[in-house]
Design an enzyme around this catalytic site. Sequence first.
Site, PDB file in Angstrom:
ATOM      1  N   GLU A 200       0.406  -1.488  -0.068  1.00  0.00           N
ATOM      2  CA  GLU A 200       0.328  -0.056   0.085  1.00  0.00           C
ATOM      3  C   GLU A 200       0.789   1.250  -0.089  1.00  0.00           C
ATOM      4  O   GLU A 200       0.563   2.263  -0.385  1.00  0.00           O
ATOM      5  CB  GLU A 200      -0.533  -0.197   1.094  1.00  0.00           C
ATOM      6  CG  GLU A 200      -2.184  -0.576   1.249  1.00  0.00           C
ATOM      7  CD  GLU A 200      -3.096  -0.895   0.604  1.00  0.00           C
ATOM      8  OE1 GLU A 200      -3.472   0.346  -0.581  1.00  0.00           O
ATOM      9  OE2 GLU A 200      -3.829  -1.535  -0.142  1.00  0.00           O
TER      10      GLU A 200
ATOM     11  N   SER B  87     -29.660 -24.677  51.722  1.00  0.00           N
ATOM     12  CA  SER B  87     -28.206 -25.702  51.826  1.00  0.00           C
ATOM     13  C   SER B  87     -26.877 -25.136  52.338  1.00  0.00           C
ATOM     14  O   SER B  87     -25.912 -25.118  52.541  1.00  0.00           O
ATOM     15  CB  SER B  87     -28.635 -26.824  50.936  1.00  0.00           C
ATOM     16  OG  SER B  87     -29.160 -27.604  51.338  1.00  0.00           O
TER      17      SER B  87
END
Length: 422
Positions: free
Chosen positions: A102, A362
Amino acid sequence: MSETVPSEATTQGGRRGRIALRLYAVAVAGLVVVALGLGALRGAVLRLPPLDPRLAEVRSTVVLDRDGRLLRPFLTDDGRWRLPVAVDDVDPRFLDLLFAFEDRRFFAHGGVDARAVARAVGQGLRSGRVVSGASTLTMQVARLLEPDDRRDVAAKTRQVVRALDLERRFSKREILAFYLGLAPYGGNIEGVRAATLAWFGKEPKRLSLAEAALLVALPQSPETRRPDRFSERARRARDRVLDRALAVGLAAPDDVARARAEPIPTSRRPFPMLAPHLAEDLVAERPDDHVQRTTVDARLQGALETLLRERAETWPAAQSAAIVVLDVATGDLLASVGGPDYFATARAGGVDLTRAVRSPGSALKPFIYARAFEEGLAHPETVLEDRPMRWGAWAPENFDQSFTGTVTARHALQQSLNMPAV
């Protein structure tokens, strides 16, 4: 007086020489025009309002684990995947390919590459068509920060002016970071990090040669080269980048051959979605923090989510569960699984059960036994009775509505028996 008649070869050689001279003159003239034009454009920079770089700051909110690993990203407000990424987060080979394909002189030019312009002009004059472009990475960043669909001279001139403005205000590294965060990769995927996660299911730190080449090629035409829609076009574009890598010595022939054989991804991968409930809660609590850091361990979180999802497949459709893991030494939250499946409507998967209000049940029993052990009232082998008893109207029962009889405290706690705990 005799006259020497030039041969055909001499005539053709002279013609080639004159053409070469004209092309050289055109190239020199182009460079002069570019040089003069840049001086005028630099003046134009000061007359335009400053370029607003805030678009580059719009990022997807990300939730990270204790080591910076991605737990879950979120779309931007305009529906895009644009994840934060730094230059050091990207495979250096990708950057080398990007510059080679590029903008070879990215670190040398001031926003506009005069040599590339002269080359493009010369190639165009020789062939009568556009052979190569002269757009720099800085010019591409200018277009990404100030989108403009026009392709006329005025739009290109403005882009050049903006590129000069960027070079004046930001360092090369900052401009490169802009590109890495904004470049389009098809659909609503923007930025190299979002692209690697969407197309390869990985971070951009380590890429294969084929993966890096595809990522270089896609932003040039992100919609017509989308791998999930136009895989053959994506392959051809990737291979052109590989050809360039071979030509400039960035890759050996054997490496390029292997890269060409690597398949193109044909579908998008899902983005990470670990601890989805916790991530949503954090973003809701701190909406302005676009990087949310947690103490969660991504590996542990993922393992527990998989475990709970697999176990839940054997349960009734409406049954659910949650898991919370804490480091007892530091109090850090290591994992938070709000349910077996975030998308399971039958289990109300979107509900975070780690925060749902419910009876402790529990969950209190271990604390009861621990207190008894600490005070010397019992130890793990103490014998307890699990038999029916009544206190007024209260007659406790076990979950299976049966009783075990004489048991040790260890067994009673393991089986979560109610009467021994009472």
